[in-house]
Design a protein around this motif. Sequence first.
Motif, PDB file in Angstrom:
ATOM      1  N   LYS A  18       0.830  -1.210   0.000  1.00  0.00           N
ATOM      2  CA  LYS A  18       0.000   0.000   0.000  1.00  0.00           C
ATOM      3  C   LYS A  18       0.862   1.256   0.000  1.00  0.00           C
ATOM      4  O   LYS A  18       0.689   2.147   0.849  1.00  0.00           O
ATOM      5  CB  LYS A  18      -0.953  -0.007   1.200  1.00  0.00           C
ATOM      6  CG  LYS A  18      -1.911  -1.199   1.211  1.00  0.00           C
ATOM      7  CD  LYS A  18      -2.838  -1.148   2.398  1.00  0.00           C
ATOM      8  CE  LYS A  18      -3.722  -2.374   2.454  1.00  0.00           C
ATOM      9  NZ  LYS A  18      -4.622  -2.390   3.614  1.00  0.00           N
ATOM     10  N   ASP A  20       0.847   3.843  -1.617  1.00  0.00           N
ATOM     11  CA  ASP A  20       0.186   5.141  -1.776  1.00  0.00           C
ATOM     12  C   ASP A  20      -0.519   5.590  -0.502  1.00  0.00           C
ATOM     13  O   ASP A  20      -1.095   6.681  -0.460  1.00  0.00           O
ATOM     14  CB  ASP A  20      -0.800   5.095  -2.949  1.00  0.00           C
ATOM     15  CG  ASP A  20      -1.788   3.947  -2.814  1.00  0.00           C
ATOM     16  OD1 ASP A  20      -1.533   3.019  -2.015  1.00  0.00           O
ATOM     17  OD2 ASP A  20      -2.822   3.996  -3.514  1.00  0.00           O
ATOM     18  N   SER A  21      -0.493   4.762   0.524  1.00  0.00           N
ATOM     19  CA  SER A  21      -1.140   5.121   1.787  1.00  0.00           C
ATOM     20  C   SER A  21      -0.144   5.778   2.735  1.00  0.00           C
ATOM     21  O   SER A  21       1.026   5.406   2.771  1.00  0.00           O
ATOM     22  CB  SER A  21      -1.692   3.868   2.486  1.00  0.00           C
ATOM     23  OG  SER A  21      -2.665   3.257   1.695  1.00  0.00           O
ATOM     24  N   LYS A  22      -0.623   6.743   3.513  1.00  0.00           N
ATOM     25  CA  LYS A  22       0.235   7.422   4.474  1.00  0.00           C
ATOM     26  C   LYS A  22       0.542   6.493   5.644  1.00  0.00           C
ATOM     27  O   LYS A  22       1.610   6.577   6.245  1.00  0.00           O
ATOM     28  CB  LYS A  22      -0.474   8.686   4.983  1.00  0.00           C
ATOM     29  CG  LYS A  22       0.449   9.658   5.669  1.00  0.00           C
ATOM     30  CD  LYS A  22      -0.233  10.995   5.883  1.00  0.00           C
ATOM     31  CE  LYS A  22       0.754  11.981   6.503  1.00  0.00           C
ATOM     32  NZ  LYS A  22       0.132  13.268   6.761  1.00  0.00           N
ATOM     33  N   LYS A  23      -0.401   5.616   5.956  1.00  0.00           N
ATOM     34  CA  LYS A  23      -0.219   4.651   7.043  1.00  0.00           C
ATOM     35  C   LYS A  23      -0.992   3.397   6.688  1.00  0.00           C
ATOM     36  O   LYS A  23      -2.148   3.476   6.254  1.00  0.00           O
ATOM     37  CB  LYS A  23      -0.726   5.244   8.357  1.00  0.00           C
ATOM     38  CG  LYS A  23      -0.595   4.299   9.538  1.00  0.00           C
ATOM     39  CD  LYS A  23      -0.788   4.997  10.866  1.00  0.00           C
ATOM     40  CE  LYS A  23      -2.162   5.595  11.022  1.00  0.00           C
ATOM     41  NZ  LYS A  23      -2.351   6.236  12.341  1.00  0.00           N
TER      42      LYS A  23
END
Length: 76
Positions: A18, A20-23
């Motif tokens: 993931k 593209d996810s910040k967390k």
Amino acid sequence: HEKVKVILQIYPFNKKIKGDSKKVVDFIEIEDITEKASLCRCWKSEKWPYCDGAHGPHNRLTGDNLGPVVVRHKQK
Ligand code: FES
């Protein structure tokens, strides 16, 4: 040089999940765990968030001792 190469291979821990996810946060419904579930803690599994054994090569390369957390129903 070999030590630097190994360190560069380690960081960041998460190289692909993931991206593209910040967390990265995952949810697993307890009701969906029939017997047990092995959850990856090395960030290298192809079956994220489940362990697929990828911690083995990582441990051999780095001398680390990573492994999954196993969620299971209480043993009777
Ligand atoms: Fe990551 Fe097993 S594959 S802990």
